[in-house]
Each structure stands twice: as structure tokens, then as C-alpha cells.
Motif scaffolding. Structure first.
Motif, PDB file in Angstrom:
ATOM      1  N   HIS A 193      20.915 -82.198  -4.698  1.00  0.00           N
ATOM      2  CA  HIS A 193      21.264 -81.130  -5.649  1.00  0.00           C
ATOM      3  C   HIS A 193      20.693 -79.791  -5.184  1.00  0.00           C
ATOM      4  O   HIS A 193      21.375 -78.758  -5.257  1.00  0.00           O
ATOM      5  CB  HIS A 193      20.727 -81.473  -7.046  1.00  0.00           C
TER       6      HIS A 193
ATOM      7  N   GLU B 167      22.744 -78.489  -2.302  1.00  0.00           N
ATOM      8  CA  GLU B 167      24.033 -77.960  -2.747  1.00  0.00           C
ATOM      9  C   GLU B 167      23.867 -76.548  -3.315  1.00  0.00           C
ATOM     10  O   GLU B 167      24.626 -75.635  -2.985  1.00  0.00           O
ATOM     11  CB  GLU B 167      24.652 -78.881  -3.792  1.00  0.00           C
TER      12      GLU B 167
ATOM     13  N   LYS C 296      25.370 -73.136  -1.593  1.00  0.00           N
ATOM     14  CA  LYS C 296      26.306 -72.354  -2.408  1.00  0.00           C
ATOM     15  C   LYS C 296      25.784 -70.931  -2.620  1.00  0.00           C
ATOM     16  O   LYS C 296      26.572 -69.974  -2.662  1.00  0.00           O
ATOM     17  CB  LYS C 296      26.550 -73.042  -3.747  1.00  0.00           C
TER      18      LYS C 296
ATOM     19  N   ALA D 227      25.034 -83.481   0.140  1.00  0.00           N
ATOM     20  CA  ALA D 227      25.295 -82.210  -0.551  1.00  0.00           C
ATOM     21  C   ALA D 227      26.506 -81.478  -0.002  1.00  0.00           C
ATOM     22  O   ALA D 227      27.161 -80.709  -0.719  1.00  0.00           O
ATOM     23  CB  ALA D 227      24.064 -81.307  -0.464  1.00  0.00           C
ATOM     24  N   THR D 228      26.826 -81.695   1.267  1.00  0.00           N
ATOM     25  CA  THR D 228      27.899 -80.921   1.907  1.00  0.00           C
ATOM     26  C   THR D 228      29.215 -81.683   2.024  1.00  0.00           C
ATOM     27  O   THR D 228      30.144 -81.210   2.683  1.00  0.00           O
ATOM     28  CB  THR D 228      27.457 -80.470   3.317  1.00  0.00           C
TER      29      THR D 228
END
Length: 283
Positions: A67, A70, A74, A104-105
Motif C-alpha cells: 500500500h 502504491e 502514485k 503495488a505496481t
């Protein structure tokens, strides 16, 4: 031309001013002490040593989770629209951090993940190699940059000795018997990165001043390190006279660019005070 953004983890121990100067984005790992979770970089290293002095325990460390990755990626995408991110990660053989980055990707585009198979100064050496390439050739294609980074990963060499066995014992990495024997004989293990794993390769005996000199001399004789940059690593508590001597030895071997790096909270939790290490990239 799309902008390339380089990222790494706090376990690279990349100095804050260096990261800011070269616009390397750093995601923090975690240190957990007294049941409180600290982002690496927000907890003073001395607090870790004081905690061990009081409790004879050491904090635990955890990886950056999926998390957090991510959110990290972002945010960069929002700050630099249209960019391509090249993430140079902490070895997957010693942490789940790289696997979390992969998770995450899964649904994110234009993010390239590289497992550096290294930690602390060895990881920093790879990151700074990428920085130099990008600054010399800002129009380089991402695929070419990635290829060059991946080609030098096997050439990044890291070796270090802890200041004492106290933290290794507290973390369960050496037995009480081995600790007592090592303390009595003043033996210090040399830890190196081999195929992404931390391995004890040899043992040194004596005072830290003699151990550090022997380590550095043997390292520089064993590896044909690129004279363009040498990274000397320390944890708080290493005597200044030792640092001066290590700098002098490096200069004697022809190194003009010598960068001292302090171990952060995450690395210091495992290495303890007064440690010394060296990192560079073979020619």
C-alpha cells in the motif's frame, strides 16, 4: 522526451542532501520500537542505542508494504505527469520490500523495478551509478538505462564489520556461546553481500582500528574498484581517528572521490554502534 525518475528505499542509506540534490525519491522502511512504528528517517539512531542500553533488546524492522509503495509511486506520477519511474530496490533475498513493490505496481504503468541485490552502501553505489548516467545523458532511453544499471549489479561490492557482537546477539543472529567467544577473543565477523544475501565471509581479531584497516586493505586488493567513487560507511560511535585513517588509505589507493555515509536507523538496528563498511563498483 519523458522524464525519468529514480527511486530507492531508505535502506540504501543515501544521505538526504545527496538524494535531494540529484532528485532521487526515497521510500521509507520501518523500525518498530516499544510497539511504536517509526518510518525510517524519523527515528534518531541514538534512540535505538539508548533503547538497547536500557533493555538489552533491539527494535525490529519491517519492509515498505504494498500500500505504501502504491501511494509512493502514485504521488510521484502526480508530481511528474508522464514520467517513467525506475525503482532500484533493496535486495529481495533479505527483505519482502521488493516483492511488495511488485504487488503495488501490478496495475500501474511506466514503472520499472530493478532488484539491486544489495543493501546500504552497496545499494547506494548502484543508485549513484544510475544518477551519473542520467545526468551525463539525460535523453537516454529508459531501456538502455535499465540495461546499464542491471549490468553493474553483479559488480557492486559491499563489506562491513559491526562495532561489536552485542546487537547481533540481541537480534538472535549469534548464539550466546559465539558471542562470549567472540567478545573474549575480540573477534569481529566480516559481512559481505553474496548473490543478494548477507554472508559472514571471514573473521578479524583485534581492536577496531586494526580490524578496519585490514578490512579496507583486503577489500581494495581483492576487488578492482572503479576509482571514480568509493563509499565508506559508518554507524554512530566509530572513532574519528579511524575515519581519518580509512580516508587516508583510500587516497593512497588512488581514490579522489570518497563519500562517507552514516548508517540510518534501519541498518543500525542490525549493525549496532561503531561499525565500518566499504562499498564500490568493480571496473
Amino acid at each position: 522526451m519523458r522524464r525519468i525518475i529514480l527511486t530507492t528505499e531508505s535502506g540504501a542509506d543515501l544521505p538526504k542532501d545527496t538524494a535531494e540534490k540529484h532528485e532521487v525519491q526515497v521510500v521509507p522502511m520501518h523500525v518498530i520500537m516499544d510497539d511504536k512504528d517509526y518510518l525510517d528517517g524519523t527515528l534518531a539512531v541514538q534512540d535505538i542505542y539508548d533503547y538497547h542500553e536500557r533493555t538489552r533488546k533491539i527494535p525490529s524492522t519491517t519492509a515498505t508494504n504494498a500500500h505504501e509503495y502504491e501511494h509512493f509511486f502514485k504521488r510521484i506520477k502526480a508530481d511528474y505527469p508522464g514520467c517513467i519511474i525506475i525503482h532500484i530496490g533493496y535486495t529481495s533475498k533479505a527483505s519482502s520490500s521488493f516483492q511488495n513493490a511488485l504487488i503495488a505496481t501490478e496495475n500501474l504503468d511506466d514503472i520499472i523495478l530493478i532488484d539491486a541485490l544489495n543493501v546500504t552502501g552497496g545499494l547506494a553505489a548502484i543508485v549513484m551509478y544510475a544518477v551519473d548516467l542520467l545526468e551525463k545523458e539525460p535523453a537516454i532511453e529508459p531501456e538502455n538505462l535499465v540495461g546499464k544499471i542491471e549490468s553493474i549489479i553483479p559488480k557492486s561490492r559491499l563489506a562491513f564489520v559491526p562495532g561489536s557482537l552485542e546487537f547481533l546477539k540481541a537480534g538472535g543472529r549469534v548464539s550466546n556461546l559465539a558471542y562470549l567467544g567472540g567478545a573474549l577473543l575480540k573477534i569481529k565477523p566480516c559481512i559481505e553481500l553474496k548473490n543478494g544475501k548477507l554472508v559472514s565471509t571471514k573473521k578479524y581479531r583485534g581492536k577496531m582500528s586494526a580490524v578496519t584497516e585490514k578490512l579496507l586493505q583486503e577489500y581494495l586488493n581483492q576487488y578492482d574498484i572503479d576509482k571514480g567513487q568509493l563509499y565508506l560507511l559508518y554507524s554512530i560511535g566509530l572513532d574519528e581517528s579511524i575515519k581519518d585513517r580509512m580516508t587516508a588509505i583510500a587516497k593512497e589507493h588512488g581514490f579522489k572521490n570518497i563519500k562517507w555515509m552514516q548508517a540510518g536507523a534501519m541498518i543500525s538496528t542490525h549493525a549496532g554502534p561503531g561499525g565500518f563498511g566499504v562499498a564500490g563498483i568493480e571496473r
